[in-house]
Design a protein around this motif. Structure first.
Motif, PDB file in Angstrom:
ATOM      1  N   ALA A   1      -6.296  14.329  19.021  1.00 14.63           N
ATOM      2  CA  ALA A   1      -6.295  12.980  18.448  1.00 14.63           C
ATOM      3  C   ALA A   1      -5.000  12.754  17.688  1.00 14.63           C
ATOM      4  O   ALA A   1      -4.454  13.671  17.079  1.00 14.63           O
ATOM      5  N   GLU A   2      -4.513  11.523  17.753  1.00 15.29           N
ATOM      6  CA  GLU A   2      -3.311  11.100  17.036  1.00 15.29           C
ATOM      7  C   GLU A   2      -2.126  12.014  17.352  1.00 15.29           C
ATOM      8  O   GLU A   2      -1.412  12.462  16.451  1.00 15.29           O
ATOM      9  N   SER A   3      -1.946  12.303  18.635  1.00 12.11           N
ATOM     10  CA  SER A   3      -0.872  13.226  19.028  1.00 12.11           C
ATOM     11  C   SER A   3       0.092  12.596  20.012  1.00 12.11           C
ATOM     12  O   SER A   3       0.958  13.286  20.549  1.00 12.11           O
ATOM     13  N   HIS A   4      -0.055  11.283  20.275  1.00 10.99           N
ATOM     14  CA  HIS A   4       0.911  10.551  21.086  1.00 10.99           C
ATOM     15  C   HIS A   4       1.151  11.265  22.417  1.00 10.99           C
ATOM     16  O   HIS A   4       2.239  11.744  22.715  1.00 10.99           O
ATOM     17  N   VAL A   5       0.099  11.359  23.229  1.00 13.29           N
ATOM     18  CA  VAL A   5       0.084  12.285  24.360  1.00 13.29           C
ATOM     19  C   VAL A   5       0.871  11.806  25.576  1.00 13.29           C
ATOM     20  O   VAL A   5       0.659  12.279  26.682  1.00 13.29           O
ATOM     21  N   SER A   6       1.827  10.906  25.381  1.00 15.90           N
ATOM     22  CA  SER A   6       2.687  10.552  26.500  1.00 15.90           C
ATOM     23  C   SER A   6       3.461  11.762  27.003  1.00 15.90           C
ATOM     24  O   SER A   6       3.918  11.781  28.150  1.00 15.90           O
TER      25      SER A   6
ATOM     26  N   PHE B   1      -8.743  18.440  17.829  1.00 17.52           N
ATOM     27  CA  PHE B   1      -7.667  18.837  16.928  1.00 17.52           C
ATOM     28  C   PHE B   1      -6.972  17.577  16.439  1.00 17.52           C
ATOM     29  O   PHE B   1      -6.494  16.769  17.232  1.00 17.52           O
ATOM     30  N   HIS B   2      -6.942  17.419  15.118  1.00 16.58           N
ATOM     31  CA  HIS B   2      -6.366  16.228  14.484  1.00 16.58           C
ATOM     32  C   HIS B   2      -5.573  16.695  13.278  1.00 16.58           C
ATOM     33  O   HIS B   2      -6.128  17.285  12.357  1.00 16.58           O
ATOM     34  N   GLU B   3      -4.285  16.441  13.287  1.00 19.10           N
ATOM     35  CA  GLU B   3      -3.440  16.897  12.180  1.00 19.10           C
ATOM     36  C   GLU B   3      -3.359  15.863  11.074  1.00 19.10           C
ATOM     37  O   GLU B   3      -3.499  14.656  11.309  1.00 19.10           O
TER      38      GLU B   3
ATOM     39  N   VAL C   1       4.234  18.257  17.962  1.00 12.72           N
ATOM     40  CA  VAL C   1       4.601  19.618  18.362  1.00 12.72           C
ATOM     41  C   VAL C   1       3.438  20.582  18.157  1.00 12.72           C
ATOM     42  O   VAL C   1       3.134  21.407  19.026  1.00 12.72           O
ATOM     43  N   GLU C   2       2.759  20.515  17.022  1.00 15.16           N
ATOM     44  CA  GLU C   2       1.627  21.413  16.797  1.00 15.16           C
ATOM     45  C   GLU C   2       0.495  21.163  17.801  1.00 15.16           C
ATOM     46  O   GLU C   2      -0.199  22.092  18.202  1.00 15.16           O
ATOM     47  N   GLN C   3       0.338  19.935  18.242  1.00 16.69           N
ATOM     48  CA  GLN C   3      -0.687  19.636  19.240  1.00 16.69           C
ATOM     49  C   GLN C   3      -0.300  20.209  20.611  1.00 16.69           C
ATOM     50  O   GLN C   3      -1.149  20.719  21.351  1.00 16.69           O
ATOM     51  N   VAL C   4       0.985  20.124  20.949  1.00 20.09           N
ATOM     52  CA  VAL C   4       1.449  20.753  22.187  1.00 20.09           C
ATOM     53  C   VAL C   4       1.181  22.253  22.140  1.00 20.09           C
ATOM     54  O   VAL C   4       0.693  22.855  23.110  1.00 20.09           O
ATOM     55  N   LEU C   5       1.463  22.870  20.994  1.00 16.88           N
ATOM     56  CA  LEU C   5       1.281  24.307  20.861  1.00 16.88           C
ATOM     57  C   LEU C   5      -0.183  24.718  20.977  1.00 16.88           C
ATOM     58  O   LEU C   5      -0.518  25.705  21.646  1.00 16.88           O
ATOM     59  N   VAL C   6      -1.083  23.968  20.320  1.00 10.95           N
ATOM     60  CA  VAL C   6      -2.492  24.379  20.364  1.00 10.95           C
ATOM     61  C   VAL C   6      -3.054  24.247  21.770  1.00 10.95           C
ATOM     62  O   VAL C   6      -3.780  25.116  22.254  1.00 10.95           O
ATOM     63  N   LEU C   7      -2.693  23.186  22.486  1.00  8.12           N
ATOM     64  CA  LEU C   7      -3.196  23.024  23.848  1.00  8.12           C
ATOM     65  C   LEU C   7      -2.620  24.090  24.775  1.00  8.12           C
ATOM     66  O   LEU C   7      -3.323  24.666  25.612  1.00  8.12           O
ATOM     67  N   THR C   8      -1.327  24.393  24.599  1.00  7.98           N
ATOM     68  CA  THR C   8      -0.687  25.424  25.404  1.00  7.98           C
ATOM     69  C   THR C   8      -1.332  26.783  25.146  1.00  7.98           C
ATOM     70  O   THR C   8      -1.589  27.559  26.086  1.00  7.98           O
TER      71      THR C   8
ATOM     72  N   LEU D   1       8.925  15.464  10.005  1.00  7.67           N
ATOM     73  CA  LEU D   1       7.691  16.174   9.659  1.00  7.67           C
ATOM     74  C   LEU D   1       6.505  15.598  10.419  1.00  7.67           C
ATOM     75  O   LEU D   1       5.635  16.339  10.891  1.00  7.67           O
ATOM     76  N   TYR D   2       6.471  14.293  10.555  1.00 12.16           N
ATOM     77  CA  TYR D   2       5.365  13.669  11.287  1.00 12.16           C
ATOM     78  C   TYR D   2       5.368  14.114  12.747  1.00 12.16           C
ATOM     79  O   TYR D   2       4.328  14.467  13.308  1.00 12.16           O
ATOM     80  N   VAL D   3       6.532  14.110  13.380  1.00  9.20           N
ATOM     81  CA  VAL D   3       6.621  14.519  14.777  1.00  9.20           C
ATOM     82  C   VAL D   3       6.213  15.985  14.931  1.00  9.20           C
ATOM     83  O   VAL D   3       5.474  16.348  15.858  1.00  9.20           O
ATOM     84  N   CYS D   4       6.670  16.844  14.029  1.00  9.00           N
ATOM     85  CA  CYS D   4       6.334  18.268  14.122  1.00  9.00           C
ATOM     86  C   CYS D   4       4.836  18.502  13.988  1.00  9.00           C
ATOM     87  O   CYS D   4       4.246  19.279  14.740  1.00  9.00           O
ATOM     88  N   THR D   5       4.213  17.851  13.028  1.00  8.84           N
ATOM     89  CA  THR D   5       2.796  18.110  12.773  1.00  8.84           C
ATOM     90  C   THR D   5       1.881  17.413  13.774  1.00  8.84           C
ATOM     91  O   THR D   5       0.907  18.003  14.240  1.00  8.84           O
ATOM     92  N   HIS D   6       2.187  16.177  14.115  1.00  8.25           N
ATOM     93  CA  HIS D   6       1.276  15.402  14.952  1.00  8.25           C
ATOM     94  C   HIS D   6       1.525  15.556  16.445  1.00  8.25           C
ATOM     95  O   HIS D   6       0.641  15.230  17.246  1.00  8.25           O
TER      96      HIS D   6
END
Length: 276
Positions: free
Chosen positions: A260-265, A203-205, A234-241, A227-232
Protein backbone atom coordinates in the motif's frame (compact mmCIF):
# COMPACT_ATOMS: atom_id res chain seq x y z
CA UNK A 1 -20.54 10.55 -8.69
CA UNK A 2 -24.08 10.80 -7.39
CA UNK A 3 -25.32 7.62 -5.70
CA UNK A 4 -28.37 6.67 -3.72
CA UNK A 5 -27.56 6.38 -0.01
CA UNK A 6 -26.87 2.82 1.06
CA UNK A 7 -26.45 1.50 -2.49
CA UNK A 8 -23.39 -0.62 -3.15
CA UNK A 9 -21.27 0.59 -6.06
CA UNK A 10 -18.44 -1.94 -6.06
CA UNK A 11 -15.80 0.77 -5.49
CA UNK A 12 -13.18 -0.18 -2.90
CA UNK A 13 -10.90 2.40 -1.29
CA UNK A 14 -7.86 0.16 -0.76
CA UNK A 15 -5.85 2.58 1.38
CA UNK A 16 -7.50 4.93 3.81
CA UNK A 17 -6.78 5.46 7.50
CA UNK A 18 -8.36 5.52 10.90
CA UNK A 19 -7.54 8.64 12.87
CA UNK A 20 -7.42 6.74 16.12
CA UNK A 21 -7.28 8.85 19.31
CA UNK A 22 -4.65 8.30 21.99
CA UNK A 23 -7.50 7.74 24.43
CA UNK A 24 -8.09 4.31 22.91
CA UNK A 25 -5.05 2.95 24.76
CA UNK A 26 -6.00 4.59 28.04
CA UNK A 27 -9.46 3.03 27.84
CA UNK A 28 -8.46 -0.45 26.65
CA UNK A 29 -5.24 -1.34 28.46
CA UNK A 30 -4.75 -2.81 31.92
CA UNK A 31 -3.92 -0.30 34.65
CA UNK A 32 -0.32 -1.56 34.91
CA UNK A 33 0.37 -0.36 31.36
CA UNK A 34 -1.32 3.02 31.58
CA UNK A 35 1.84 4.93 32.51
CA UNK A 36 3.16 3.85 29.10
CA UNK A 37 0.15 4.59 26.90
CA UNK A 38 0.89 6.60 23.75
CA UNK A 39 0.50 10.35 24.11
CA UNK A 40 0.68 13.29 21.72
CA UNK A 41 3.64 15.50 22.60
CA UNK A 42 3.90 19.19 21.55
CA UNK A 43 7.40 20.21 20.47
CA UNK A 44 8.93 23.60 21.28
CA UNK A 45 8.61 24.59 17.62
CA UNK A 46 4.87 23.87 17.62
CA UNK A 47 4.94 20.48 15.88
CA UNK A 48 2.90 17.61 17.35
CA UNK A 49 4.69 14.29 17.87
CA UNK A 50 3.63 11.03 19.51
CA UNK A 51 5.37 9.09 22.23
CA UNK A 52 4.83 5.38 21.63
CA UNK A 53 6.56 2.74 23.71
CA UNK A 54 9.18 5.12 25.20
CA UNK A 55 10.18 6.44 21.76
CA UNK A 56 9.05 9.65 20.13
CA UNK A 57 7.86 9.79 16.52
CA UNK A 58 8.41 11.15 13.88
CA UNK A 59 12.05 10.13 13.92
CA UNK A 60 12.84 12.45 10.99
CA UNK A 61 14.14 15.87 12.06
CA UNK A 62 12.23 17.75 9.34
CA UNK A 63 8.97 15.77 9.47
CA UNK A 64 5.95 18.08 9.97
CA UNK A 65 4.50 15.84 12.68
CA UNK A 66 0.86 15.05 13.28
CA UNK A 67 -0.51 18.54 13.82
CA UNK A 68 -2.33 18.63 10.48
CA UNK A 69 -4.38 15.65 11.68
CA UNK A 70 -4.61 15.95 15.46
CA UNK A 71 -3.90 19.62 16.06
CA UNK A 72 -6.45 22.45 16.21
CA UNK A 73 -8.40 22.52 12.96
CA UNK A 74 -6.89 19.19 11.93
CA UNK A 75 -8.53 16.56 9.75
CA UNK A 76 -9.38 14.20 12.65
CA UNK A 77 -13.01 15.30 12.57
CA UNK A 78 -16.34 13.54 12.93
CA UNK A 79 -16.66 12.70 9.24
CA UNK A 80 -13.82 10.19 9.54
CA UNK A 81 -13.61 9.53 13.30
CA UNK A 82 -17.23 8.51 13.77
CA UNK A 83 -18.02 5.26 11.93
CA UNK A 84 -21.59 6.21 11.06
CA UNK A 85 -20.49 9.58 9.72
CA UNK A 86 -17.80 7.83 7.71
CA UNK A 87 -20.37 5.45 6.22
CA UNK A 88 -22.55 8.41 5.20
CA UNK A 89 -19.52 10.07 3.63
CA UNK A 90 -18.76 6.83 1.76
CA UNK A 91 -22.31 6.74 0.44
CA UNK A 92 -22.00 10.29 -0.85
CA UNK A 93 -18.63 9.50 -2.47
CA UNK A 94 -19.85 6.28 -4.06
CA UNK A 95 -17.48 4.07 -2.06
CA UNK A 96 -18.70 0.63 -1.09
CA UNK A 97 -15.78 -0.61 1.06
CA UNK A 98 -12.86 1.05 2.82
CA UNK A 99 -9.68 -0.73 3.90
CA UNK A 100 -8.61 1.07 7.09
CA UNK A 101 -4.99 1.32 8.19
CA UNK A 102 -3.71 2.87 11.43
CA UNK A 103 -2.32 6.38 11.65
CA UNK A 104 -0.70 6.44 15.10
CA UNK A 105 -0.61 2.71 15.89
CA UNK A 106 1.76 1.84 13.04
CA UNK A 107 4.38 4.22 14.45
CA UNK A 108 6.70 2.00 16.44
CA UNK A 109 4.32 -0.98 16.48
CA UNK A 110 7.32 -3.28 15.95
CA UNK A 111 9.89 -1.21 17.85
CA UNK A 112 8.67 -1.59 21.45
CA UNK A 113 11.32 -3.50 23.41
CA UNK A 114 9.09 -4.88 26.20
CA UNK A 115 7.14 -7.81 24.67
CA UNK A 116 4.27 -7.57 27.17
CA UNK A 117 3.83 -3.85 26.54
CA UNK A 118 4.12 -4.36 22.78
CA UNK A 119 1.37 -6.97 22.89
CA UNK A 120 -0.86 -4.83 25.08
CA UNK A 121 -0.49 -1.83 22.76
CA UNK A 122 -1.36 -3.95 19.72
CA UNK A 123 -4.35 -5.58 21.40
CA UNK A 124 -5.81 -2.26 22.53
CA UNK A 125 -5.62 -0.87 19.01
CA UNK A 126 -7.10 -4.03 17.49
CA UNK A 127 -10.02 -3.88 19.91
CA UNK A 128 -10.62 -0.27 18.96
CA UNK A 129 -10.45 -1.08 15.24
CA UNK A 130 -12.96 -3.92 15.63
CA UNK A 131 -15.32 -1.67 17.61
CA UNK A 132 -15.06 1.01 14.94
CA UNK A 133 -15.90 -1.46 12.18
CA UNK A 134 -18.81 -3.00 14.09
CA UNK A 135 -21.16 -0.40 12.58
CA UNK A 136 -20.82 -2.22 9.25
CA UNK A 137 -18.11 -4.94 9.17
CA UNK A 138 -18.69 -5.60 5.47
CA UNK A 139 -17.93 -2.04 4.43
CA UNK A 140 -15.37 -1.06 7.08
CA UNK A 141 -12.36 -3.40 6.97
CA UNK A 142 -9.63 -2.44 9.47
CA UNK A 143 -6.17 -3.99 9.50
CA UNK A 144 -4.83 -5.47 12.73
CA UNK A 145 -1.38 -4.57 14.01
CA UNK A 146 1.14 -6.89 15.65
CA UNK A 147 4.64 -6.43 17.13
CA UNK A 148 6.76 -8.16 14.48
CA UNK A 149 9.87 -7.75 16.66
CA UNK A 150 8.27 -10.24 19.07
CA UNK A 151 7.13 -13.05 16.74
CA UNK A 152 5.62 -15.16 19.53
CA UNK A 153 3.47 -12.24 20.70
CA UNK A 154 2.61 -11.48 17.07
CA UNK A 155 1.28 -15.02 16.59
CA UNK A 156 -0.84 -14.74 19.75
CA UNK A 157 -2.28 -11.42 18.63
CA UNK A 158 -3.08 -12.59 15.10
CA UNK A 159 -5.00 -15.52 16.56
CA UNK A 160 -6.84 -13.28 19.04
CA UNK A 161 -7.69 -10.61 16.49
CA UNK A 162 -8.94 -13.16 13.97
CA UNK A 163 -10.91 -15.44 16.30
CA UNK A 164 -12.12 -13.01 18.97
CA UNK A 165 -12.38 -9.73 17.06
CA UNK A 166 -13.15 -10.96 13.55
CA UNK A 167 -10.36 -8.97 11.90
CA UNK A 168 -9.31 -10.41 8.54
CA UNK A 169 -6.34 -8.28 7.44
CA UNK A 170 -2.95 -7.45 8.97
CA UNK A 171 -0.53 -4.58 8.36
CA UNK A 172 3.17 -4.09 8.94
CA UNK A 173 5.92 -1.67 8.02
CA UNK A 174 8.03 -3.10 5.18
CA UNK A 175 11.33 -2.39 6.94
CA UNK A 176 11.99 -5.44 9.15
CA UNK A 177 12.42 -4.70 12.86
CA UNK A 178 15.97 -4.78 14.16
CA UNK A 179 17.23 -5.05 10.59
CA UNK A 180 16.60 -8.81 10.71
CA UNK A 181 15.60 -9.94 7.19
CA UNK A 182 12.01 -11.12 6.73
CA UNK A 183 13.39 -14.40 5.39
CA UNK A 184 14.93 -15.22 8.79
CA UNK A 185 13.36 -18.30 10.36
CA UNK A 186 12.25 -16.31 13.42
CA UNK A 187 9.25 -15.08 11.40
CA UNK A 188 8.17 -18.50 10.09
CA UNK A 189 5.45 -18.97 12.71
CA UNK A 190 4.05 -15.55 11.83
CA UNK A 191 3.83 -16.43 8.12
CA UNK A 192 2.35 -19.85 8.94
CA UNK A 193 -0.31 -18.30 11.18
CA UNK A 194 -1.30 -15.69 8.62
CA UNK A 195 -1.48 -18.40 5.96
CA UNK A 196 -3.46 -20.87 8.07
CA UNK A 197 -5.98 -18.24 9.20
CA UNK A 198 -6.23 -16.76 5.68
CA UNK A 199 -5.26 -13.30 6.90
CA UNK A 200 -3.55 -11.29 4.14
CA UNK A 201 -0.67 -9.02 5.14
CA UNK A 202 -0.28 -5.51 3.74
CA UNK A 203 3.05 -3.72 3.92
CA UNK A 204 2.49 0.00 4.48
CA UNK A 205 5.32 2.35 5.38
CA UNK A 206 5.20 5.46 7.52
CA UNK A 207 8.21 7.68 7.02
CA UNK A 208 7.51 9.15 10.45
CA UNK A 209 8.71 5.97 12.16
CA UNK A 210 11.40 4.78 9.75
CA UNK A 211 14.32 3.36 11.77
CA UNK A 212 17.89 4.59 11.18
CA UNK A 213 18.87 1.36 9.39
CA UNK A 214 16.14 1.85 6.79
CA UNK A 215 17.21 2.39 3.20
CA UNK A 216 18.57 5.92 2.75
CA UNK A 217 17.40 7.14 6.16
CA UNK A 218 20.82 8.21 7.41
CA UNK A 219 22.03 9.22 3.94
CA UNK A 220 19.19 11.65 3.25
CA UNK A 221 18.48 13.14 6.67
CA UNK A 222 16.88 16.53 6.04
CA UNK A 223 15.74 15.73 2.51
CA UNK A 224 12.05 14.92 2.85
CA UNK A 225 11.47 14.03 -0.81
CA UNK A 226 14.33 11.52 -0.86
CA UNK A 227 13.29 10.02 2.47
CA UNK A 228 9.74 9.55 1.23
CA UNK A 229 10.91 7.75 -1.91
CA UNK A 230 13.26 5.50 0.08
CA UNK A 231 10.67 4.49 2.66
CA UNK A 232 7.54 4.28 0.53
CA UNK A 233 9.01 2.90 -2.68
CA UNK A 234 12.48 1.40 -2.24
CA UNK A 235 11.64 -0.48 0.97
CA UNK A 236 8.51 -1.86 -0.70
CA UNK A 237 10.55 -3.08 -3.67
CA UNK A 238 12.93 -4.77 -1.24
CA UNK A 239 10.24 -6.52 0.81
CA UNK A 240 8.49 -7.90 -2.27
CA UNK A 241 11.79 -9.01 -3.79
CA UNK A 242 12.80 -10.74 -0.57
CA UNK A 243 9.51 -12.59 -0.27
CA UNK A 244 10.04 -13.96 -3.79
CA UNK A 245 13.80 -14.51 -4.07
CA UNK A 246 14.33 -15.75 -0.52
CA UNK A 247 11.56 -18.32 -0.90
CA UNK A 248 9.08 -17.09 1.70
CA UNK A 249 6.16 -17.37 -0.72
CA UNK A 250 7.43 -20.74 -1.93
CA UNK A 251 7.48 -22.08 1.65
CA UNK A 252 4.10 -20.54 2.48
CA UNK A 253 2.25 -20.78 -0.85
CA UNK A 254 -1.12 -19.69 0.55
CA UNK A 255 0.27 -16.59 2.26
CA UNK A 256 -1.12 -13.46 0.64
CA UNK A 257 0.73 -10.14 0.76
CA UNK A 258 0.05 -6.72 -0.73
CA UNK A 259 1.68 -3.31 -0.86
CA UNK A 260 0.00 0.00 0.00
CA UNK A 261 1.08 3.56 -0.76
CA UNK A 262 4.11 2.36 -2.71
CA UNK A 263 3.44 3.92 -6.13
CA UNK A 264 3.68 0.56 -7.89
CA UNK A 265 4.24 1.89 -11.40
CA UNK A 266 7.71 0.39 -10.91
CA UNK A 267 6.21 -3.11 -11.16
CA UNK A 268 5.88 -2.96 -14.95
CA UNK A 269 9.60 -2.53 -15.45
CA UNK A 270 10.69 -4.75 -12.58
CA UNK A 271 12.62 -7.78 -13.93
CA UNK A 272 11.23 -10.14 -11.29
CA UNK A 273 7.72 -8.90 -11.99
CA UNK A 274 8.10 -9.69 -15.68
CA UNK A 275 9.60 -13.11 -14.96
CA UNK A 276 6.78 -14.05 -12.60
Amino acid sequence: MAVEAGKATGWVDADTHLYEPCELWQDRMDARYRPDVPTLVPMVDGRLFIQYGHRVYPTMPNHPGFGAIYGPGGTAIGTVCDPRERLRWMDAAGTDIQILYPTLALNGASQVDDPALAGALARAYNRYAAEFAASDPRRLVPALVVPMNHPGIAVQEINYARHELGLTLAVSNPTPPGNVPWSDSRYDDVWATLQDLDVPLTFHELTASAPPYGTGVERYQGDWAMLYVCTHVVEQVLVLTEFILKGILARFPRLRISLAESHVSWLEGWPIGRAH
